[in-house]
Design an enzyme around this catalytic site. Structure first.
Site, PDB file in Angstrom:
ATOM      1  N   TYR A   1       0.873  -1.179   0.000  1.00 37.59           N
ATOM      2  CA  TYR A   1       0.000   0.000   0.000  1.00 37.59           C
ATOM      3  C   TYR A   1       0.911   1.231   0.000  1.00 37.59           C
ATOM      4  O   TYR A   1       2.065   1.168  -0.417  1.00 37.59           O
ATOM      5  CB  TYR A   1      -0.928  -0.125   1.236  1.00 37.59           C
ATOM      6  CG  TYR A   1      -1.942   0.956   1.411  1.00 37.59           C
ATOM      7  CD1 TYR A   1      -2.978   1.122   0.496  1.00 37.59           C
ATOM      8  CD2 TYR A   1      -1.880   1.831   2.502  1.00 37.59           C
ATOM      9  CE1 TYR A   1      -3.925   2.133   0.665  1.00 37.59           C
ATOM     10  CE2 TYR A   1      -2.827   2.828   2.675  1.00 37.59           C
ATOM     11  CZ  TYR A   1      -3.840   2.976   1.751  1.00 37.59           C
ATOM     12  OH  TYR A   1      -4.775   3.965   1.920  1.00 37.59           O
TER      13      TYR A   1
ATOM     14  N   ARG B   1      -5.306  10.717 -10.932  1.00 38.09           N
ATOM     15  CA  ARG B   1      -4.574  11.391  -9.831  1.00 38.09           C
ATOM     16  C   ARG B   1      -4.194  10.318  -8.827  1.00 38.09           C
ATOM     17  O   ARG B   1      -4.895  10.086  -7.860  1.00 38.09           O
ATOM     18  CB  ARG B   1      -5.470  12.468  -9.205  1.00 38.09           C
ATOM     19  CG  ARG B   1      -4.828  13.392  -8.211  1.00 38.09           C
ATOM     20  CD  ARG B   1      -4.520  12.750  -6.858  1.00 38.09           C
ATOM     21  NE  ARG B   1      -5.588  12.766  -5.884  1.00 38.09           N
ATOM     22  CZ  ARG B   1      -5.727  11.832  -4.937  1.00 38.09           C
ATOM     23  NH1 ARG B   1      -4.911  10.778  -4.857  1.00 38.09           N
ATOM     24  NH2 ARG B   1      -6.705  11.914  -4.067  1.00 38.09           N
TER      25      ARG B   1
ATOM     26  N   LYS C   1      -5.465  -1.071  -2.453  1.00 40.95           N
ATOM     27  CA  LYS C   1      -6.610  -0.794  -1.566  1.00 40.95           C
ATOM     28  C   LYS C   1      -7.342  -2.104  -1.255  1.00 40.95           C
ATOM     29  O   LYS C   1      -7.771  -2.347  -0.133  1.00 40.95           O
ATOM     30  CB  LYS C   1      -7.577   0.193  -2.226  1.00 40.95           C
ATOM     31  CG  LYS C   1      -7.003   1.602  -2.405  1.00 40.95           C
ATOM     32  CD  LYS C   1      -7.247   2.493  -1.204  1.00 40.95           C
ATOM     33  CE  LYS C   1      -6.472   3.798  -1.331  1.00 40.95           C
ATOM     34  NZ  LYS C   1      -6.560   4.670  -0.160  1.00 40.95           N
TER      35      LYS C   1
ATOM     36  N   GLU D   1     -11.643   5.666  -6.415  1.00 36.83           N
ATOM     37  CA  GLU D   1     -10.322   5.951  -5.850  1.00 36.83           C
ATOM     38  C   GLU D   1      -9.467   6.747  -6.834  1.00 36.83           C
ATOM     39  O   GLU D   1      -9.358   6.390  -8.017  1.00 36.83           O
ATOM     40  CB  GLU D   1      -9.615   4.622  -5.537  1.00 36.83           C
ATOM     41  CG  GLU D   1      -8.365   4.769  -4.725  1.00 36.83           C
ATOM     42  CD  GLU D   1      -8.638   5.296  -3.317  1.00 36.83           C
ATOM     43  OE1 GLU D   1      -9.523   4.778  -2.622  1.00 36.83           O
ATOM     44  OE2 GLU D   1      -7.931   6.253  -2.909  1.00 36.83           O
ATOM     45  N   ASP D   2      -8.871   7.796  -6.351  1.00 36.17           N
ATOM     46  CA  ASP D   2      -7.867   8.559  -7.096  1.00 36.17           C
ATOM     47  C   ASP D   2      -8.335   9.013  -8.473  1.00 36.17           C
ATOM     48  O   ASP D   2      -7.610   8.906  -9.474  1.00 36.17           O
ATOM     49  CB  ASP D   2      -6.549   7.770  -7.150  1.00 36.17           C
ATOM     50  CG  ASP D   2      -5.864   7.738  -5.779  1.00 36.17           C
ATOM     51  OD1 ASP D   2      -6.487   8.196  -4.783  1.00 36.17           O
ATOM     52  OD2 ASP D   2      -4.719   7.272  -5.677  1.00 36.17           O
TER      53      ASP D   2
ATOM     54  N   ASP E   1     -13.475   7.299  -1.689  1.00 36.14           N
ATOM     55  CA  ASP E   1     -12.555   7.186  -0.566  1.00 36.14           C
ATOM     56  C   ASP E   1     -11.792   8.487  -0.322  1.00 36.14           C
ATOM     57  O   ASP E   1     -11.613   8.907   0.819  1.00 36.14           O
ATOM     58  CB  ASP E   1     -11.588   6.032  -0.893  1.00 36.14           C
ATOM     59  CG  ASP E   1     -10.536   5.826   0.162  1.00 36.14           C
ATOM     60  OD1 ASP E   1     -10.882   5.930   1.347  1.00 36.14           O
ATOM     61  OD2 ASP E   1      -9.382   5.533  -0.203  1.00 36.14           O
ATOM     62  N   ASP E   2     -11.343   9.130  -1.388  1.00 37.80           N
ATOM     63  CA  ASP E   2     -10.521  10.337  -1.223  1.00 37.80           C
ATOM     64  C   ASP E   2     -11.328  11.489  -0.642  1.00 37.80           C
ATOM     65  O   ASP E   2     -10.802  12.313   0.090  1.00 37.80           O
ATOM     66  CB  ASP E   2      -9.919  10.749  -2.570  1.00 37.80           C
ATOM     67  CG  ASP E   2      -9.005   9.670  -3.083  1.00 37.80           C
ATOM     68  OD1 ASP E   2      -7.946   9.461  -2.479  1.00 37.80           O
ATOM     69  OD2 ASP E   2      -9.390   8.982  -4.050  1.00 37.80           O
TER      70      ASP E   2
ATOM     71  N   ASN F   1       0.337  12.280   0.030  1.00 40.11           N
ATOM     72  CA  ASN F   1       1.085  11.046  -0.238  1.00 40.11           C
ATOM     73  C   ASN F   1       1.731  11.107  -1.612  1.00 40.11           C
ATOM     74  O   ASN F   1       1.286  11.878  -2.452  1.00 40.11           O
ATOM     75  CB  ASN F   1       0.116   9.852  -0.223  1.00 40.11           C
ATOM     76  CG  ASN F   1      -0.484   9.636   1.148  1.00 40.11           C
ATOM     77  OD1 ASN F   1       0.200   9.672   2.148  1.00 40.11           O
ATOM     78  ND2 ASN F   1      -1.790   9.431   1.192  1.00 40.11           N
TER      79      ASN F   1
HETATM   80  N1  LIG Z   1      -3.856  10.924   3.919  1.00 37.97           N
HETATM   81  C1  LIG Z   1      -4.893  10.525   3.236  1.00 37.97           C
HETATM   82  O1  LIG Z   1      -5.643   9.641   3.653  1.00 37.97           O
HETATM   83  C2  LIG Z   1      -5.188  11.153   1.907  1.00 37.97           C
HETATM   84  C3  LIG Z   1      -6.435  10.954   1.333  1.00 37.97           C
HETATM   85  C4  LIG Z   1      -6.732  11.532   0.112  1.00 37.97           C
HETATM   86  C5  LIG Z   1      -5.779  12.296  -0.530  1.00 37.97           C
HETATM   87  N2  LIG Z   1      -4.559  12.440   0.040  1.00 37.97           N
HETATM   88  C6  LIG Z   1      -3.515  13.230  -0.627  1.00 37.97           C
HETATM   89  O2  LIG Z   1      -3.971  14.544  -0.801  1.00 37.97           O
HETATM   90  C7  LIG Z   1      -3.305  15.120  -1.890  1.00 37.97           C
HETATM   91  C8  LIG Z   1      -4.297  15.944  -2.689  1.00 37.97           C
HETATM   92  O3  LIG Z   1      -5.303  15.165  -3.259  1.00 37.97           O
HETATM   93  P1  LIG Z   1      -6.459  15.863  -4.165  1.00 37.97           P
HETATM   94  O4  LIG Z   1      -7.199  14.819  -4.871  1.00 37.97           O
HETATM   95  O5  LIG Z   1      -7.244  16.813  -3.357  1.00 37.97           O
HETATM   96  O6  LIG Z   1      -5.502  16.607  -5.221  1.00 37.97           O
HETATM   97  P2  LIG Z   1      -5.668  17.868  -6.124  1.00 37.97           P
HETATM   98  O7  LIG Z   1      -4.481  17.928  -6.993  1.00 37.97           O
HETATM   99  O8  LIG Z   1      -7.005  17.891  -6.761  1.00 37.97           O
HETATM  100  O9  LIG Z   1      -5.644  19.098  -5.110  1.00 37.97           O
HETATM  101  C9  LIG Z   1      -4.490  19.726  -4.675  1.00 37.97           C
HETATM  102  C10 LIG Z   1      -4.863  21.070  -4.103  1.00 37.97           C
HETATM  103  O10 LIG Z   1      -3.685  21.637  -3.571  1.00 37.97           O
HETATM  104  C11 LIG Z   1      -3.567  22.969  -4.021  1.00 37.97           C
HETATM  105  N3  LIG Z   1      -2.167  23.390  -4.066  1.00 37.97           N
HETATM  106  C12 LIG Z   1      -1.248  23.153  -5.034  1.00 37.97           C
HETATM  107  N4  LIG Z   1      -0.111  23.820  -4.750  1.00 37.97           N
HETATM  108  C13 LIG Z   1      -0.313  24.456  -3.580  1.00 37.97           C
HETATM  109  C14 LIG Z   1       0.479  25.314  -2.794  1.00 37.97           C
HETATM  110  N5  LIG Z   1       1.718  25.635  -3.156  1.00 37.97           N
HETATM  111  N6  LIG Z   1      -0.064  25.800  -1.656  1.00 37.97           N
HETATM  112  C15 LIG Z   1      -1.316  25.473  -1.270  1.00 37.97           C
HETATM  113  N7  LIG Z   1      -2.115  24.677  -1.983  1.00 37.97           N
HETATM  114  C16 LIG Z   1      -1.620  24.174  -3.130  1.00 37.97           C
HETATM  115  C17 LIG Z   1      -4.210  22.955  -5.400  1.00 37.97           C
HETATM  116  O11 LIG Z   1      -4.589  24.275  -5.809  1.00 37.97           O
HETATM  117  C18 LIG Z   1      -5.407  22.060  -5.134  1.00 37.97           C
HETATM  118  O12 LIG Z   1      -6.436  22.822  -4.555  1.00 37.97           O
HETATM  119  C19 LIG Z   1      -2.621  13.975  -2.629  1.00 37.97           C
HETATM  120  O13 LIG Z   1      -1.240  13.999  -2.354  1.00 37.97           O
HETATM  121  C20 LIG Z   1      -3.211  12.738  -2.022  1.00 37.97           C
HETATM  122  O14 LIG Z   1      -2.271  11.674  -1.964  1.00 37.97           O
HETATM  123  C21 LIG Z   1      -4.250  11.896   1.243  1.00 37.97           C
HETATM  124  O1  LIG Z   2      -3.897   5.940  -0.907  1.00 38.44           O
HETATM  125  C1  LIG Z   2      -3.606   6.507   0.153  1.00 38.44           C
HETATM  126  O2  LIG Z   2      -2.621   6.176   0.818  1.00 38.44           O
HETATM  127  C2  LIG Z   2      -4.479   7.579   0.720  1.00 38.44           C
HETATM  128  C3  LIG Z   2      -5.299   8.315  -0.263  1.00 38.44           C
HETATM  129  O3  LIG Z   2      -6.322   7.539  -0.808  1.00 38.44           O
HETATM  130  C4  LIG Z   2      -4.521   9.025  -1.312  1.00 38.44           C
HETATM  131  O4  LIG Z   2      -5.036   9.123  -2.432  1.00 38.44           O
HETATM  132  O5  LIG Z   2      -3.444   9.525  -1.017  1.00 38.44           O
HETATM  133 MG   LIG Z   3      -6.709   7.852  -2.781  1.00 38.12          MG
END
Ligand SMILES: NC(=O)c1ccc[n+]([C@@H]2O[C@H](COP(=O)([O-])OP(=O)(O)OC[C@H]3O[C@@H](n4cnc5c(N)ncnc54)[C@H](O)[C@@H]3O)[C@@H](O)[C@H]2O)c1
Ligand SMILES: O=C(O)C[C@H](O)C(=O)O
Ligand SMILES: [Mg+2]
Length: 629
Positions: free
Chosen positions: A149, A202, A220, A291-292, A314-315, A470
């Site tokens: 994962y 993504r 997942k 997902e993603d 999930d996201d 991530n």
């Molecule tokens: N920890 C978790 O469980 C978890 C879950 C879901 C997503 N994520 C992570 O979250 C991240 C974002 O996912 P998403 O689908 O929302 O992506 P996305 O690309 O749609 O969104 C990114 C956001 O960040 C903003 N951004 C870019 N540069 C920036 C900066 N310099 N300062 C501030 N904001 C900035 C963008 O404008 C956008 O609003 C990914 O890395 C994903 O792995 C983590």
């Molecule tokens: O996949 C993960 O580890 C968490 C989340 O779904 C992500 O997109 O980053």
């Molecule tokens: Mg995800």
């Protein structure tokens, strides 16, 4: 608003719910029913329609050297295996000795340089013997979750064309339009409980990886089996290949997917619609986890399908629930009651699908605590400052994204704080002095030294940092940076695993893993076992509250706001039970297999947990019996 109010009515106040047992005490008849419909399937023999080498080459049924002599005779296997019959423990010892060879020169932890090599070895086992693969994974989940994962799965997707050996899951491409309804019957399993689908647009914070993103769906579902005990023969990873906008992949002669730009607009939606119709026609009870998907589509598709299909994103929704549980933990870690959550000042960096999901849910949670009315909902809005790639979002923002609009700061209010449209993250942190800094930006290192220095001025006694992006390199900061710059007292969580920090004098700076892995398996399992036709907001809220309540007072005061991954099977069972309970309360539970809704209604809280536990698959070899087709 009326929809929101009715959800609020459907659920009582947050704090009360956390520990409440709203179930009548059990009648002996209900207890007997609970026992009878929770008989595990693994005691029964499994009927197979193949023999000989065909069995050895089928990962669903293969036991390798663990086939007993009588079974070898029964299945025409005598002479096809080395003669020494091994126990499953001996098999695992042999496998682990091979796997551990790689660790001799390796640094352990997430930066393990041999992570990809370990993934290959595990993947080969997955290809030849699923039962043994999941036994290894379940027994060593803390060690191998970071391999199958996040974060290694990201590296796997980036290198997928070289790593690809045997296909796993199904691929539906833009070329298959009009064919999906029949294609879906090419999958060998009569029953599928859980699908994880991605369009690869993504993958984690790594961008558009096209068809190679299938790895994330596989990863997942590995957790669905290992943490939620979904039967591995009933999971299906799916890639919907509508092209890619990744220029490198478009030019790469070794790319495995369609080499054309992504479909968009109605054409895109038609493909996803066709896929949904096809899978629900063949498997009407399946749960589909999105997902993603890039943010542009994630929220739209969720709205499109969530009231008519058993699905969730999930996201958006899993991440929101995990974040809320962590945010409530951070309040408790300050020695304050959770009900103080609406007083927290929260700066969120990132307004994509993940950031918006967290913001919407956090605002609703605050509003519930403030009295469940419109003015509470309005006043909760002012606790958030949202910064995206263009800086602070205010009402002055041109072409503002409608999903971010509700969180745009009012211009006068921002000016009074010395902030304007597009203010930088560091300016915002300096002026707001937030309790919480939460990153879902996909920008590694965004919480720079300057930003963290500014957070030292936080008005909180114990500021919290959630670097949730991530994989590892995309984390907004590391725990070392957080503890060394902001101070020993900080609460820290990251999406990818990091090691705890040695603060000296025997003290430890705890690194929590704030990842949706703590919720999605339980949401899926709970939905399955309740037989709910949809995944309601209440069910998601119950999942999140269960995770929040899982941590003890002592743990949170020590900065531990999420459980360790070693407890993921237990927390998943509890989360699933909370989801089942909520589905019953909301009258959504239609039952599962032999268990109808009335029987579910009669179960006590403990029996629901037992019901969930007894329906979780365990990695034990069943006896195989051959029968002709
Ligand atoms: N920890 C978790 O469980 C978890 C879950 C879901 C997503 N994520 C992570 O979250 C991240 C974002 O996912 P998403 O689908 O929302 O992506 P996305 O690309 O749609 O969104 C990114 C956001 O960040 C903003 N951004 C870019 N540069 C920036 C900066 N310099 N300062 C501030 N904001 C900035 C963008 O404008 C956008 O609003 C990914 O890395 C994903 O792995 C983590
Ligand atoms: O996949 C993960 O580890 C968490 C989340 O779904 C992500 O997109 O980053
Ligand atoms: Mg995800």
């Amino acid at each position: 608003m009326s929809n929101f109010s009715s959800q609020l009515r459907a659920s009582s106040a947050l704090i009360k719910r956390l520990r409440q047992n709203r179930f009548p005490s059990t009648s002996p008849a209900a207890a007997a029913a609970a026992r009878s419909f929770t008989t595990t399937e693994c005691n029964r023999p499994t009927i197979v329609h193949k023999r000989s080498l065909d069995i050895l080459h089928d990962p669903w049924f293969n036991k390798g050297t663990a086939f007993s002599m009588t079974e070898r005779d029964r299945l025409d296997l005598r002479g096809l295996l080395p003669p020494n019959v091994m126990t499953s423990d001996q098999q695992i010892q042999r496998f682990m000795a091979d796997l551990k060879r790689l660790e001799v020169h390796a640094r352990d932890g997430p930066a393990d340089p041999n992570a990809l090599a370990k993934w290959r070895i595990l993947n080969r086992l997955h290809d030849r013997n699923e039962t043994m693969y999941y036994k290894v994974l379940i027994d060593n989940i803390e060690e191998y979750a970071p391999i199958v994962y996040t974060p290694t799965v990201g590296l796997v997707c980036q290198n997928y064309s070289g790593l690809f050996r045997r296909p796993r899951g199904m691929y539906f491409s833009a070329e298959d339009r009009g064919e999906m309804m029949s294609m879906v019957y090419n999958w060998p399993a009569e029953q599928v409980d859980m699908i994880v689908v991605t369009d690869g647009s993504r993958i984690l914070g790594l961008g558009d990886l096209g068809v190679h993103g299938i790895g994330i769906a596989v990863g997942k579902l590995d957790l669905y089996v290992a943490a939620a005990g979904i039967n591995p023969q009933r999971v299906l990873p799916v890639m919907i290949d509508v092209g890619t906008n990744n220029e490198k992949l478009l030019k790469d002669p070794l790319y495995l997917g369609l080499q054309e730009h992504r479909l968009d607009g109605d054409e895109y939606v038609e493909v996803i619609d066709e896929f949904m119709e096809a899978v629900y026609t063949r498997w009407p009870n399946v749960i589909v986890q999105f997902e993603d998907f890039q943010s542009k589509w994630a929220l739209k598709l969720l709205q499109r399908y969530r009231n008519s299909y058993r699905m969730f994103n999930d996201d958006v929704q899993g991440t929101a629930g995990v974040a809320i549980a962590g945010l409530l933990g951070a309040v408790r870690a300050q020695g304050r009651p959770m009900i103080d959550f609406p007083k927290q000042k929260i700066v969120v960096a990132g307004a994509g699908s993940a950031g918006i999901g967290v913001l919407n849910t956090a605002r609703k949670t605050m509003a519930r605590m403030l009295g469940n009315n419109e003015s509470a909902f309005e006043s909760a809005r002012s606790q958030f400052w949202v910064v995206d790639a263009k800086g602070l979002i205010t009402e002055e923002r041109e072409n503002i994204d409608p999903d971010a609009q509700p969180f745009a700061r009012k211009v006068n209010e921002a000016n009074r704080q010395g902030l304007g449209e597009g203010a930088s993250l560091v300016e915002v942190v300096r002026q707001v002095k937030p309790d919480v800094l939460l990153g879902l930006s996909a920008v590694g290192g965004l919480f720079s030294k300057e930003v963290l220095e500014a957070l030292k001025e936080s008005t909180s006694t114990r500021p919290a940092i959630f670097a949730m992006s991530n994989p590892t390199n995309n984390a907004e900061c590391t725990p070392d940076e957080a503890f060394s710059i902001v101070g020993d007292n900080v609460i820290f969580a990251s999406g990818s695993p990091f090691r705890d920090v040695d603060l000296g004098n025997g003290r430890v700076g705890h690194c929590n893993q704030g990842n949706n892995m703590y919720l999605f398996p339980g949401i899926g399992l709970g939905t399955l076992l309740s037989g709910s036709r949809i995944v309601s907001d209440g069910m998601l809220q119950a999942a999140s509250e269960c995770l929040a309540a899982y941590m003890t007072e002592e743990e949170v005061l020590n900065g531990v706001i999420y459980p360790s991954t070693s407890r993921i099977r237990d927390i998943t069972k509890e989360v699933a039970a909370a989801v089942v309970k909520e589905a019953i309360i909301e009258d959504l539970a239609e039952g599962y297999r032999g268990v109808d809704s009335r029987e579910l209604q009669r179960l006590s809280q403990e029996e629901i947990v037992e019901y969930v536990k007894n329906n979780m698959w365990n990695p034990d070899y069943p006896t195989l019996v051959y029968k002709e087709d």
